[in-house]
Enzyme design. Structure first.
Site, PDB file in Angstrom:
ATOM      1  N   LYS A 247       0.865  -1.185   0.000  1.00  0.00           N
ATOM      2  CA  LYS A 247       0.000   0.000   0.000  1.00  0.00           C
ATOM      3  C   LYS A 247       0.895   1.227   0.000  1.00  0.00           C
ATOM      4  O   LYS A 247       2.047   1.158   0.452  1.00  0.00           O
ATOM      5  CB  LYS A 247      -0.841  -0.010   1.285  1.00  0.00           C
ATOM      6  CG  LYS A 247      -2.115   0.789   1.195  1.00  0.00           C
ATOM      7  CD  LYS A 247      -3.234   0.002   0.570  1.00  0.00           C
ATOM      8  CE  LYS A 247      -4.457   0.855   0.373  1.00  0.00           C
ATOM      9  NZ  LYS A 247      -5.568   0.107  -0.212  1.00  0.00           N
TER      10      LYS A 247
ATOM     11  N   GLY B 291     -26.883   0.657   0.387  1.00  0.00           N
ATOM     12  CA  GLY B 291     -25.889   1.379  -0.420  1.00  0.00           C
ATOM     13  C   GLY B 291     -25.934   0.902  -1.856  1.00  0.00           C
ATOM     14  O   GLY B 291     -25.455  -0.189  -2.169  1.00  0.00           O
ATOM     15  N   VAL B 292     -26.538   1.719  -2.699  1.00  0.00           N
ATOM     16  CA  VAL B 292     -26.669   1.301  -4.108  1.00  0.00           C
ATOM     17  C   VAL B 292     -25.907   2.270  -5.007  1.00  0.00           C
ATOM     18  O   VAL B 292     -26.428   2.835  -5.960  1.00  0.00           O
ATOM     19  CB  VAL B 292     -28.154   1.143  -4.540  1.00  0.00           C
ATOM     20  CG1 VAL B 292     -28.695  -0.175  -4.039  1.00  0.00           C
ATOM     21  CG2 VAL B 292     -29.019   2.294  -4.040  1.00  0.00           C
TER      22      VAL B 292
ATOM     23  N   VAL C 241     -21.131  -0.123  -6.812  1.00  0.00           N
ATOM     24  CA  VAL C 241     -21.156  -1.586  -6.645  1.00  0.00           C
ATOM     25  C   VAL C 241     -22.576  -2.079  -6.340  1.00  0.00           C
ATOM     26  O   VAL C 241     -23.109  -2.958  -7.023  1.00  0.00           O
ATOM     27  CB  VAL C 241     -20.200  -2.035  -5.510  1.00  0.00           C
ATOM     28  CG1 VAL C 241     -20.317  -3.516  -5.260  1.00  0.00           C
ATOM     29  CG2 VAL C 241     -18.757  -1.689  -5.861  1.00  0.00           C
TER      30      VAL C 241
HETATM   31  P1  NAD Z   1     -20.101   4.439  -3.922  1.00  0.00           P
HETATM   32  O1  NAD Z   1     -19.635   5.691  -3.241  1.00  0.00           O
HETATM   33  O2  NAD Z   1     -20.290   4.439  -5.397  1.00  0.00           O
HETATM   34  O3  NAD Z   1     -21.488   3.961  -3.268  1.00  0.00           O
HETATM   35  C1  NAD Z   1     -21.745   3.987  -1.912  1.00  0.00           C
HETATM   36  C2  NAD Z   1     -23.243   4.231  -1.741  1.00  0.00           C
HETATM   37  O4  NAD Z   1     -23.548   4.115  -0.354  1.00  0.00           O
HETATM   38  C3  NAD Z   1     -23.688   5.632  -2.173  1.00  0.00           C
HETATM   39  O5  NAD Z   1     -24.832   5.533  -2.999  1.00  0.00           O
HETATM   40  C4  NAD Z   1     -23.977   6.342  -0.843  1.00  0.00           C
HETATM   41  O6  NAD Z   1     -25.044   7.296  -0.947  1.00  0.00           O
HETATM   42  C5  NAD Z   1     -24.389   5.183   0.037  1.00  0.00           C
HETATM   43  N1  NAD Z   1     -24.209   5.418   1.463  1.00  0.00           N
HETATM   44  C6  NAD Z   1     -23.160   6.030   2.074  1.00  0.00           C
HETATM   45  N2  NAD Z   1     -23.353   6.042   3.416  1.00  0.00           N
HETATM   46  C7  NAD Z   1     -24.521   5.393   3.632  1.00  0.00           C
HETATM   47  C8  NAD Z   1     -25.262   5.080   4.804  1.00  0.00           C
HETATM   48  N3  NAD Z   1     -24.828   5.442   6.005  1.00  0.00           N
HETATM   49  N4  NAD Z   1     -26.430   4.419   4.656  1.00  0.00           N
HETATM   50  C9  NAD Z   1     -26.878   4.055   3.438  1.00  0.00           C
HETATM   51  N5  NAD Z   1     -26.230   4.333   2.283  1.00  0.00           N
HETATM   52  C10 NAD Z   1     -25.075   5.005   2.388  1.00  0.00           C
HETATM   53  O7  NAD Z   1     -19.067   3.313  -3.449  1.00  0.00           O
HETATM   54  P2  NAD Z   1     -18.843   1.878  -4.122  1.00  0.00           P
HETATM   55  O8  NAD Z   1     -17.687   1.946  -5.040  1.00  0.00           O
HETATM   56  O9  NAD Z   1     -20.152   1.356  -4.589  1.00  0.00           O
HETATM   57  O10 NAD Z   1     -18.344   1.054  -2.854  1.00  0.00           O
HETATM   58  C11 NAD Z   1     -19.257   0.622  -1.864  1.00  0.00           C
HETATM   59  C12 NAD Z   1     -18.512  -0.109  -0.771  1.00  0.00           C
HETATM   60  O11 NAD Z   1     -17.826  -1.243  -1.317  1.00  0.00           O
HETATM   61  C13 NAD Z   1     -17.433   0.711  -0.058  1.00  0.00           C
HETATM   62  O12 NAD Z   1     -17.358   0.299   1.277  1.00  0.00           O
HETATM   63  C14 NAD Z   1     -16.160   0.311  -0.782  1.00  0.00           C
HETATM   64  O13 NAD Z   1     -15.016   0.499   0.037  1.00  0.00           O
HETATM   65  C15 NAD Z   1     -16.429  -1.162  -1.026  1.00  0.00           C
HETATM   66  N6  NAD Z   1     -15.665  -1.743  -2.149  1.00  0.00           N
HETATM   67  C16 NAD Z   1     -15.805  -1.230  -3.385  1.00  0.00           C
HETATM   68  C17 NAD Z   1     -15.086  -1.796  -4.448  1.00  0.00           C
HETATM   69  C18 NAD Z   1     -15.216  -1.254  -5.852  1.00  0.00           C
HETATM   70  O14 NAD Z   1     -14.800  -1.949  -6.785  1.00  0.00           O
HETATM   71  N7  NAD Z   1     -15.783  -0.087  -6.035  1.00  0.00           N
HETATM   72  C19 NAD Z   1     -14.245  -2.903  -4.228  1.00  0.00           C
HETATM   73  C20 NAD Z   1     -14.151  -3.434  -2.925  1.00  0.00           C
HETATM   74  C21 NAD Z   1     -14.878  -2.830  -1.892  1.00  0.00           C
END
Ligand code: NAD
Length: 350
Positions: free
Chosen positions: A79, A179-180, A183
């Site tokens: 990292k 959380g939509v 992902v």
């Molecule tokens: P993103 O920011 O696109 O989506 C997150 C969603 O969660 C948003 O729509 C936001 O409004 C919502 N949100 C935030 N706080 C909230 C709460 N307290 N209650 C309800 N909804 C809430 O992020 P993402 O890329 O979709 O990632 C989502 C999660 O998955 C994160 O924890 C991220 O670390 C993890 N993750 C993502 C990836 C990736 O490929 N993007 C890979 C591994 C892990």
């Protein structure tokens, strides 16, 4: 540019870089390269001190070793962190200096996107080093990881269904996604295609409305979502949602989603086990993105078909974790560590 080494027990290499003219102050931690070069994202945060940044980079690089070992990517864990406020400090000079710093490790560490670092920043890093992944598809790289993380989660949920019901059948299963975003939104669509009854919630109401009107999902306000009875609860928003307050409220048979660090504390997996709720360790089920990126490093370069085949193995990996958990009577997060250790020691003796 001044590069100096920091001795830390249990880490292969930890290095610090100061570059006066660009203002770069950064750390790279290479935790373990037994299984391959250390891949892990670059993040930029206004840390209060170098000690705080060091704590973060050590913790995160170690996590990457375990994530990659369980995902079987043939990579190790590393990292990097840049100290400073991204709004004030970002500049082409800073990212060029960071590129030279990454390059100075000769490929022992390979970087990617993480918090506050985007593809435009990595494009500049790329001017000084080839040890960068996750750039745009147009540049021959693997592009946005989110759809692959979502696909990987579907494979993981197959293992979860098999474990709970003895068969893989999404039809009519109630899956609650918190959380939509990138992902969770994609995952909701994929699960609906599989026949699941998808219920969504998000603090972004406009996003919920848009998805419900396009795909006919049910929705529930975020504040009351834990009142909903479902087969699987799928956190895809933020970390620490599984804790002493929420565990007694859960009305599901499994917790299996993509959010990072879902457990407030490691011991909360035991709390789930005691309630008879199956927990899919987050870094095992959300590995689709890293597996996708790892395919860039294969001799033939990135190939989506190869990536999808490898992402499909998340189902087997989770099944192995569940088997270890049952045979040793330990929570699934401990079982995942055990699987990672087994793979790393097999790599050591190979
Ligand atoms: P993103 O920011 O696109 O989506 C997150 C969603 O969660 C948003 O729509 C936001 O409004 C919502 N949100 C935030 N706080 C909230 C709460 N307290 N209650 C309800 N909804 C809430 O992020 P993402 O890329 O979709 O990632 C989502 C999660 O998955 C994160 O924890 C991220 O670390 C993890 N993750 C993502 C990836 C990736 O490929 N993007 C890979 C591994 C892990």
């Amino acid at each position: 540019m001044e590069i100096s080494e920091i001795q830390v027990d249990g880490y292969e290499k930890v290095v610090r870089c100061h570059h006066e003219s660009s203002g770069l102050h950064a750390l790279i931690a290479v935790h373990d390269t037994t299984l391959g070069p250390a891949l892990g994202g670059m993040r930029m945060l206004p840390y209060a001190s170098e000690d705080e940044a060091l704590f973060d980079v050590l913790r995160l690089s170690k996590g990457m070793t375990y994530k990659s070992a369980v995902a079987d990517t043939g990579l190790g864990g590393g990292k990097s962190v840049i100290l400073g406020d991204p709004k004030q400090l970002k500049s082409p000079e800073l990212f060029e200096a960071m590129g030279s710093f990454v390059d100075s490790l000769g490929g022992q560490y390979i970087t990617a996107e993480d918090m506050n670092i985007g593809i435009p920043d990595l494009d500049i890093v790329r001017r000084k080093t080839r040890y960068v992944t996750g750039l745009s598809r147009e540049s021959g790289s693997s592009g946005n990881p989110s759809p692959y993380t979502a696909s990987g989660c579907v494979f993981g949920l197959r293992a979860v269904l098999k474990e709970i019901y003895g068969e893989v059948d999404f039809n009519g299963k109630r899956i609650l996604i918190q959380g939509v975003g990138a992902v969770g939104g994609r995952l909701a669509v994929l699960l609906k295609e599989e026949g699941a009854q998808v219920i969504i919630c998000d603090i972004n109401e406009a996003r919920v409305d848009e998805l419900c009107s396009q795909y006919g999902f049910e929705s529930v306000p975020d504040e009351t979502h834990l009142d909903i009875e479902c087969d699987i609860y799928t956190p895809c928003a933020r970390g620490a949602g599984i804790n002493d307050d929420t565990i007694p409220k859960l009305r599901c048979k499994a917790v299996a989603g993509c959010a990072n660090n879902q457990l407030l504390e490691f011991s909360h997996a035991k709390g789930l086990l005691e309630r008879g709720i199956l927990y899919a360790p987050d870094y095992v089920i959300n590995a689709g993105g890293i597996i996708n990126v790892s395919v860039e490093l294969l001799p033939g370069g990135y190939d989506e078909l190869v990536a999808m085949q490898r992402i499909g193995k998340i189902e087997d990996n989770l099944q192995k974790v569940f088997e270890i958990s049952k045979s040793q009577g330990i929570p699934t997060n401990e079982a995942a560590l055990e699987l990672a250790e087994q793979r790393i020691s097999a790599g050591r003796s190979a």
